[in-house]
Design an enzyme around this catalytic site. Structure first.
Site, PDB file in Angstrom:
ATOM      1  N   LYS A 252       0.837  -1.199   0.000  1.00  0.00           N
ATOM      2  CA  LYS A 252       0.000   0.000   0.000  1.00  0.00           C
ATOM      3  C   LYS A 252       0.872   1.250   0.000  1.00  0.00           C
ATOM      4  O   LYS A 252       0.601   2.237  -0.661  1.00  0.00           O
ATOM      5  CB  LYS A 252      -0.870   0.016   1.263  1.00  0.00           C
ATOM      6  CG  LYS A 252      -1.972  -1.019   1.311  1.00  0.00           C
ATOM      7  CD  LYS A 252      -2.774  -0.838   2.588  1.00  0.00           C
ATOM      8  CE  LYS A 252      -3.813  -1.928   2.756  1.00  0.00           C
ATOM      9  NZ  LYS A 252      -4.590  -1.756   4.003  1.00  0.00           N
ATOM     10  N   ARG A 253       1.954   1.171   0.777  1.00  0.00           N
ATOM     11  CA  ARG A 253       2.823   2.333   0.964  1.00  0.00           C
ATOM     12  C   ARG A 253       3.396   2.829  -0.354  1.00  0.00           C
ATOM     13  O   ARG A 253       3.602   4.018  -0.558  1.00  0.00           O
ATOM     14  CB  ARG A 253       3.951   1.949   1.936  1.00  0.00           C
ATOM     15  CG  ARG A 253       4.679   3.134   2.528  1.00  0.00           C
ATOM     16  CD  ARG A 253       5.577   2.675   3.661  1.00  0.00           C
ATOM     17  NE  ARG A 253       4.807   2.117   4.765  1.00  0.00           N
ATOM     18  CZ  ARG A 253       5.342   1.445   5.769  1.00  0.00           C
ATOM     19  NH1 ARG A 253       6.633   1.238   5.808  1.00  0.00           N
ATOM     20  NH2 ARG A 253       4.588   0.971   6.732  1.00  0.00           N
TER      21      ARG A 253
END
Length: 480
Positions: A252-253
């Protein structure tokens, strides 16, 4: 009965790895006639994202992963939201303290940070040094009476080995000296993720746990907790990570695509779910296309790989294209219509016929607008496009072809596909050239693009006589 659970944290979008965990968890339950449970793990309020719970519900429902028990439908083992179960965890932690399997730790942040720095400088793995492990009952009582902040830590053995079995990785043995006395209850009285998981999984009767292999190292500590309580240890299924490259995880990052991103890009939910099933699992035989009911039938734990799965956008695109090709034409038109409508505003072009042309020519629905926008307006194009080595065309012979085609099509009273086809092939016969010498310039003049969903015949028929003649004249003018 087999009982599995998907226990996401509402911290944002549904990541590919999360969805794969949900899928495998669902398949194991349904394959064995068991129950699939949804539990929301929201104790980490700092990372909580508004609307994330609804997104979890929506994604699971859209993909067909319907839960048998959960926050919104209830069940015999609720509540199914972790923050609503907070009263349970301290009670179980105190039982571990009483049995000697956990202890109160009063070390403050400064001391723990100093310890971390010492380990970092010494280049040794960071773990708690056990300063409070052997505090006497009187010392503990005195500290509690003073109101000193505390956590409750698991008391792990420091000698010997702990062995556990995993359905994918087999038997794994860990030296107990490597185990850290993990925190079970934080200073705010809330449980850590690891402790709440064990308590909830037992109380909900979970028999099989699917999770990423990054939790392999924590499993011995989980098992020590199960044994300390005298509870039955569940079956573990640790899955390999999903990687962007051989050395970098999807995350996600880093902004890697979520399920919702794929749907917005024009992938079908069926194709996304199918492809995710293949990330780390190999079915028997060469088949790769599966519906959800077929996956329930075919899924086998023995097919889960130990090696990381590389996310391949090209393969997902291919699989999505296969799903699009096999759709009922009317169903394809329904899902393609918004993409077609976004660029074709005129009623003169038959959008259903455009959809028929596109169905076998796109892998993603989002590819449709760019391929058909010329129907609305002829783009300004370079005459270099008329040059095509394979078709043996250039600006000079393309001009001759268009000048021959224009009066023939002007004289057509029947503007049908067959009539246009016959007229163009009459020109090819008259000029005694290969088909491409005439058809390529016509296609270029009508579209202004190198790649189109159909050839000159289909494009002329869809554009209509008036627009076709107009565009042929533009082509002649450009080439002149």
């Amino acid at each position: 009965m087999v009982r599995t659970r998907f226990a996401p944290s509402p911290t944002g979008y549904m990541h590919v790895g999360n969805l794969r965990t949900a899928l495998y968890t669902y398949l194991i339950a349904k394959q064995n006639g068991g129950k699939f449970i949804l539990r929301i793990e929201d104790t980490d309020q700092e990372r909580y994202v508004e609307g994330a719970v609804d997104l979890i519900y929506r994604t699971l429902r859209e993909t067909g992963l319907i839960w048998d028990e959960g926050p919104d439908i209830g069940g015999n083992y609720g509540p199914y939201i972790q923050s609503e179960r907070q009263h349970l965890y301290m009670e179980y932690a105190e039982k571990l303290v009483e049995s000697g399997n956990a202890y109160y730790c009063f070390c403050d942040k400064e001391r723990l940070e100093e310890l971390r720095l010492i380990h970092q400088i010494s280049k040794v793995p960071h773990r708690y040094d056990g300063k409070c492990r052997d505090l006497s009952p009187d010392e503990v009582k005195e500290n509690l009476a003073k109101g000193l902040p505390f956590v409750i830590r698991q008391k792990c053995p420091t000698e010997g080995k702990t062995t556990f079995k995993d359905a994918v990785y087999g038997e794994i043995t860990v030296d107990n000296s490597e185990l850290d006395d993990q925190i079970l209850i934080k200073t705010d009285g809330l449980p850590t993720y690891n402790f709440a998981n064990v308590v909830d999984d037992h109380l909900m009767g979970i028999t099989h746990i699917v999770r990423g292999n990054e939790y392999l190292s924590s499993t011995p500590k989980y098992n020590l907790l199960y044994e300390a309580f005298g509870w039955e240890i569940p079956t573990y299924i640790h899955c390999p990570p999903v990687m962007r490259t051989p050395t970098k995880k999807l995350s996600k990052r880093d902004g890697d695509a979520s399920y919702e991103d794929f749907i917005k890009k024009g992938y079908l939910k069926e194709a996304v779910l199918n492809y995710i099933a293949l990330l780390g699992w190999a079915p028997k035989g060469d088949r790769e296309k599966y519906t959800l009911p077929e996956l329930i039938e075919a899924f086998d734990l023995a097919g889960i790989s130990k090696s990381p799965a590389i996310f391949d956008p090209e393969k997902l695109g291919w699989l999505n294209g296969e799903y699009l090709k096999e759709m009922d034409p009317e169903e394809f038109y329904k899902i393609a219509a918004p993409y077609i409508d976004s660029v074709i505003k005129t009623a003169a072009v038959d959008k259903r016929e455009v959809a028929k042309l596109m169905q076998t020519r796109v892998q993603l629905l989002s590819e449709i607008p760019e391929q058909i926008d010329f129907f609305e307006t002829l783009p300004d194009y370079d005459i270099e496009m008329y040059t095509h080595k394979k078709m043996k065309t250039n600006a000079e012979n393309s001009l001759i072809s268009l000048q021959k085609v224009l009066p023939v099509l002007e004289g057509l009273s029947d503007w049908s596909m067959d009539a246009i086809h016959d007229a163009l092939f009459d020109v090819i016969a008259e000029l005694e050239v290969k088909n491409g010498v005439v058809l390529w310039p016509v296609r270029t003049a009508l579209s202004g693009k190198q790649f189109t969903p159909g050839g000159g015949v289909e494009l002329a028929w869809l554009l209509g006589k008036e627009e076709t003649l107009k565009r042929l004249r533009v082509g002649i003018e450009k080439l002149s």
